[in-house]
Motif scaffolding. Structure first.
Motif, PDB file in Angstrom:
ATOM      1  N   ASP A 106      34.440  12.843   9.250  1.00 45.32           N
ATOM      2  CA  ASP A 106      34.746  11.865  10.316  1.00 45.32           C
ATOM      3  C   ASP A 106      34.484  12.477  11.696  1.00 45.32           C
ATOM      4  O   ASP A 106      33.906  11.834  12.570  1.00 45.32           O
ATOM      5  N   HIS A 107      34.899  13.709  11.870  1.00 48.21           N
ATOM      6  CA  HIS A 107      34.674  14.414  13.132  1.00 48.21           C
ATOM      7  C   HIS A 107      33.175  14.608  13.376  1.00 48.21           C
ATOM      8  O   HIS A 107      32.671  14.385  14.486  1.00 48.21           O
ATOM      9  N   LEU A 108      32.484  14.996  12.337  1.00 47.77           N
ATOM     10  CA  LEU A 108      31.046  15.248  12.445  1.00 47.77           C
ATOM     11  C   LEU A 108      30.274  13.982  12.829  1.00 47.77           C
ATOM     12  O   LEU A 108      29.388  14.015  13.691  1.00 47.77           O
ATOM     13  N   LEU A 109      30.623  12.865  12.221  1.00 50.66           N
ATOM     14  CA  LEU A 109      29.896  11.616  12.468  1.00 50.66           C
ATOM     15  C   LEU A 109      30.142  11.046  13.859  1.00 50.66           C
ATOM     16  O   LEU A 109      29.381  10.201  14.331  1.00 50.66           O
ATOM     17  N   LYS A 110      31.195  11.518  14.515  1.00 53.23           N
ATOM     18  CA  LYS A 110      31.434  11.102  15.904  1.00 53.23           C
ATOM     19  C   LYS A 110      30.518  11.864  16.867  1.00 53.23           C
ATOM     20  O   LYS A 110      30.283  11.435  17.988  1.00 53.23           O
ATOM     21  N   MET A 111      30.019  13.003  16.406  1.00 50.41           N
ATOM     22  CA  MET A 111      29.166  13.849  17.254  1.00 50.41           C
ATOM     23  C   MET A 111      27.680  13.558  17.105  1.00 50.41           C
ATOM     24  O   MET A 111      26.916  13.632  18.054  1.00 50.41           O
ATOM     25  N   PHE A 112      27.277  13.235  15.877  1.00 49.27           N
ATOM     26  CA  PHE A 112      25.851  13.121  15.575  1.00 49.27           C
ATOM     27  C   PHE A 112      25.502  11.708  15.124  1.00 49.27           C
ATOM     28  O   PHE A 112      26.329  11.012  14.523  1.00 49.27           O
ATOM     29  N   PRO A 113      24.271  11.262  15.369  1.00 47.70           N
ATOM     30  CA  PRO A 113      23.855   9.931  14.897  1.00 47.70           C
ATOM     31  C   PRO A 113      23.875   9.878  13.377  1.00 47.70           C
ATOM     32  O   PRO A 113      23.728  10.910  12.712  1.00 47.70           O
ATOM     33  N   ALA A 114      24.064   8.685  12.840  1.00 49.64           N
ATOM     34  CA  ALA A 114      24.176   8.543  11.385  1.00 49.64           C
ATOM     35  C   ALA A 114      22.933   9.042  10.663  1.00 49.64           C
ATOM     36  O   ALA A 114      23.004   9.896   9.794  1.00 49.64           O
ATOM     37  N   ALA A 115      21.780   8.523  11.018  1.00 49.05           N
ATOM     38  CA  ALA A 115      20.532   8.927  10.378  1.00 49.05           C
ATOM     39  C   ALA A 115      19.360   8.454  11.225  1.00 49.05           C
ATOM     40  O   ALA A 115      18.796   7.388  10.983  1.00 49.05           O
ATOM     41  N   PRO A 116      18.992   9.207  12.251  1.00 50.10           N
ATOM     42  CA  PRO A 116      17.875   8.790  13.101  1.00 50.10           C
ATOM     43  C   PRO A 116      16.594   8.668  12.296  1.00 50.10           C
ATOM     44  O   PRO A 116      16.338   9.474  11.402  1.00 50.10           O
ATOM     45  N   ASP A 117      15.809   7.646  12.626  1.00 50.37           N
ATOM     46  CA  ASP A 117      14.588   7.383  11.875  1.00 50.37           C
ATOM     47  C   ASP A 117      13.542   8.450  12.187  1.00 50.37           C
ATOM     48  O   ASP A 117      13.282   8.766  13.339  1.00 50.37           O
ATOM     49  N   VAL A 118      12.932   9.024  11.147  1.00 48.99           N
ATOM     50  CA  VAL A 118      11.915  10.054  11.333  1.00 48.99           C
ATOM     51  C   VAL A 118      10.574   9.405  11.660  1.00 48.99           C
ATOM     52  O   VAL A 118      10.002   9.607  12.714  1.00 48.99           O
ATOM     53  N   VAL A 119      10.074   8.617  10.742  1.00 43.32           N
ATOM     54  CA  VAL A 119       8.863   7.815  10.967  1.00 43.32           C
ATOM     55  C   VAL A 119       9.129   6.469  10.329  1.00 43.32           C
ATOM     56  O   VAL A 119       9.285   6.372   9.120  1.00 43.32           O
ATOM     57  N   GLY A 120       9.208   5.435  11.156  1.00 41.71           N
ATOM     58  CA  GLY A 120       9.586   4.116  10.666  1.00 41.71           C
ATOM     59  C   GLY A 120       8.647   3.555   9.626  1.00 41.71           C
ATOM     60  O   GLY A 120       7.428   3.700   9.725  1.00 41.71           O
ATOM     61  N   ALA A 121       9.225   2.933   8.601  1.00 37.75           N
ATOM     62  CA  ALA A 121       8.414   2.279   7.577  1.00 37.75           C
ATOM     63  C   ALA A 121       7.749   1.046   8.164  1.00 37.75           C
ATOM     64  O   ALA A 121       8.309   0.360   9.002  1.00 37.75           O
ATOM     65  N   SER A 122       6.535   0.770   7.697  1.00 40.92           N
ATOM     66  CA  SER A 122       5.794  -0.388   8.187  1.00 40.92           C
ATOM     67  C   SER A 122       4.778  -0.798   7.133  1.00 40.92           C
ATOM     68  O   SER A 122       4.174   0.063   6.483  1.00 40.92           O
ATOM     69  N   PRO A 123       4.566  -2.111   6.937  1.00 39.98           N
ATOM     70  CA  PRO A 123       3.601  -2.563   5.928  1.00 39.98           C
ATOM     71  C   PRO A 123       2.186  -2.073   6.193  1.00 39.98           C
ATOM     72  O   PRO A 123       1.397  -1.903   5.269  1.00 39.98           O
ATOM     73  N   ASP A 124       1.859  -1.847   7.465  1.00 41.17           N
ATOM     74  CA  ASP A 124       0.493  -1.435   7.794  1.00 41.17           C
ATOM     75  C   ASP A 124       0.410   0.061   8.123  1.00 41.17           C
ATOM     76  O   ASP A 124      -0.561   0.522   8.701  1.00 41.17           O
ATOM     77  N   ARG A 125       1.426   0.820   7.733  1.00 37.08           N
ATOM     78  CA  ARG A 125       1.406   2.250   8.006  1.00 37.08           C
ATOM     79  C   ARG A 125       1.753   3.041   6.757  1.00 37.08           C
ATOM     80  O   ARG A 125       2.705   2.716   6.053  1.00 37.08           O
ATOM     81  N   CYS A 126       0.967   4.062   6.501  1.00 31.01           N
ATOM     82  CA  CYS A 126       1.231   4.941   5.367  1.00 31.01           C
ATOM     83  C   CYS A 126       1.781   6.254   5.900  1.00 31.01           C
ATOM     84  O   CYS A 126       1.099   6.980   6.615  1.00 31.01           O
ATOM     85  N   ARG A 127       3.043   6.551   5.584  1.00 31.70           N
ATOM     86  CA  ARG A 127       3.659   7.779   6.077  1.00 31.70           C
ATOM     87  C   ARG A 127       3.326   8.929   5.137  1.00 31.70           C
ATOM     88  O   ARG A 127       3.860   9.026   4.038  1.00 31.70           O
ATOM     89  N   THR A 128       2.411   9.798   5.556  1.00 30.72           N
ATOM     90  CA  THR A 128       2.045  10.955   4.744  1.00 30.72           C
ATOM     91  C   THR A 128       2.908  12.139   5.149  1.00 30.72           C
ATOM     92  O   THR A 128       3.091  12.412   6.329  1.00 30.72           O
ATOM     93  N   CYS A 129       3.460  12.816   4.154  1.00 26.61           N
ATOM     94  CA  CYS A 129       4.332  13.954   4.411  1.00 26.61           C
ATOM     95  C   CYS A 129       3.780  15.220   3.780  1.00 26.61           C
ATOM     96  O   CYS A 129       3.301  15.201   2.643  1.00 26.61           O
ATOM     97  N   ALA A 130       3.868  16.313   4.529  1.00 26.06           N
ATOM     98  CA  ALA A 130       3.567  17.638   3.995  1.00 26.06           C
ATOM     99  C   ALA A 130       4.891  18.380   3.844  1.00 26.06           C
ATOM    100  O   ALA A 130       5.601  18.587   4.822  1.00 26.06           O
ATOM    101  N   VAL A 131       5.235  18.724   2.610  1.00 25.34           N
ATOM    102  CA  VAL A 131       6.436  19.523   2.355  1.00 25.34           C
ATOM    103  C   VAL A 131       5.969  20.964   2.214  1.00 25.34           C
ATOM    104  O   VAL A 131       5.231  21.291   1.287  1.00 25.34           O
ATOM    105  N   VAL A 132       6.384  21.804   3.141  1.00 23.90           N
ATOM    106  CA  VAL A 132       5.848  23.171   3.205  1.00 23.90           C
ATOM    107  C   VAL A 132       6.925  24.167   2.786  1.00 23.90           C
ATOM    108  O   VAL A 132       7.878  24.422   3.526  1.00 23.90           O
ATOM    109  N   GLY A 133       6.761  24.720   1.596  1.00 29.61           N
ATOM    110  CA  GLY A 133       7.677  25.752   1.125  1.00 29.61           C
ATOM    111  C   GLY A 133       7.339  27.093   1.751  1.00 29.61           C
ATOM    112  O   GLY A 133       6.463  27.204   2.618  1.00 29.61           O
ATOM    113  N   ASN A 134       7.998  28.136   1.287  1.00 29.43           N
ATOM    114  CA  ASN A 134       7.853  29.460   1.896  1.00 29.43           C
ATOM    115  C   ASN A 134       7.194  30.484   0.989  1.00 29.43           C
ATOM    116  O   ASN A 134       7.262  31.693   1.241  1.00 29.43           O
TER     117      ASN A 134
END
Length: 325
Positions: A106-134
């Motif tokens: 409860d304390h944490l959620l008062k400080m930070f946004p719930a879940a800011p959008d990284v890249v918004g979903a859209s019917p005409d947009r393909c969100r490509t992600c690179a997951v880079v391990g170490n």
């Protein structure tokens, strides 16, 4: 004699002209071939901007692993059950109870946004992600440009870019960490915390305010540089879902890298995986440092099983897996 000389000169000029013409034609042909070759390389190695399929609704569902209803991030509307809390508190021997957990969230959620959008979903947009391990298999891979091509680039723990740009790229949109692996971030990168105990949630609050003074099994940064408005916290129930549904309860709990991979399947349209896998001796070796424990293997995590799952999804062309060198 003069006539013969003129005839020879004319003949030689004609031969020279033919050679020049041949050289020009050869040059044009080579240029065309090279152009086609480069185009084919781009088509082969760089992901295209039109999605071939929707990950959640197709093959992942058919594999009975993907569950779209599981919320990846903590929010006011996302409540954790006591059953899930009991599983979570066993990860690193949490001694405090469910009431303490809820009060901290409860304390944490008062400080930070719930879940800011990284890249918004859209019917005409393909969100490509690179997951880079170490993984050390990134060394000498020259994947940097390819990684930077993606819309969303996900890194984790102490993953470096400076000095390794040619192999790992330069950009980061999401950096996943826990307190013991925390590093400073720029203002354009989402800090995503994977919490294993209540203290991890307290660390996040204090690292942005008074400074953290607690102790853990490894030294922890007291303060962190990051954009407070771009902080997200992984839902413990999402962690349980990855462990129980994806890994079938193998290992103590999933690695940060594997949770990052499953997270990408939930927020991206196309997933491209880099820097995963052990070295030739079966150890998880990092590309920026020399391995100090030759018997590390994959620690408490089911590394072999995690790798196999990524391989299986790659074989089914659900994700693209770049195995490095």
């Amino acid at each position: 004699m003069k006539k013969q000389f003129l005839l020879r000169s004319t003949s030689m000029s004609a031969m020279i002209s033919k050679k020049k013409l041949f050289a020009c034609l050869l040059c044009v042909s080579v240029c065309i071939i090279l152009k086609k070759h480069v185009a084919n390389m781009v088509l082969t190695h760089f992901p295209q901007r039109s999605c071939k399929k929707c990950l959640p609704e197709c093959d992942l569902g058919a594999m009975k692993r993907f569950n779209k209803s599981v919320e990846p991030f903590l929010s006011a509307k996302c409540t954790l059950s006591e059953v899930a809390f009991t599983w979570w508190k066993g990860l690193q021997n949490e001694k405090r109870d469910f009431i303490s957990y809820k009060a901290t969230v409860d304390h944490l959620l008062k400080m930070f946004p719930a879940a800011p959008d990284v890249v918004g979903a859209s019917p005409d947009r393909c969100r490509t992600c690179a997951v880079v391990g170490n993984s050390a298999n990134l060394k000498g891979s020259l994947y940097g440009t390819l990684i930077d091509f993606h819309d969303v680039i996900i890194r984790m723990n102490q993953g470096h870019t400076k000095g390794y740009e040619a192999d790992v790229g330069t950009r980061t949109n999401i950096h996943i960490m826990y307190p013991e692996s925390a590093i400073d971030l720029d203002d354009n990168t989402h800090l995503v915390l994977v919490p294993f105990k209540i203290m991890d949630l307290e660390w996040l609050i204090q690292a942005f305010t008074t400074g953290f003074t607690g102790e853990s099994y490894r030294p922890i940064k007291s303060k962190i540089k990051a954009n407070k408005d771009m902080v997200m916290v992984v839902n413990p129930d999402f962690m349980r879902y990855v462990h129980e549904t994806w890994l079938e309860k193998k290992g103590t709990y999933p690695s940060t890298g594997f949770m990052a991979f499953v997270l990408a399947l939930h927020i991206c349209d196309e997933v491209h995986v880099f820097g995963y896998g052990a070295d030739k001796d079966g150890n998880w070796d990092h590309y920026w440092e020399k391995l100090t424990d030759p018997n590390l293997r994959t620690g408490i995590h089911p590394g072999i099983d995690e790798y196999k799952i990524i391989q299986q999804l790659a074989e089914k062309q659900i994700v693209t897996f770049y195995t490095g060198l």
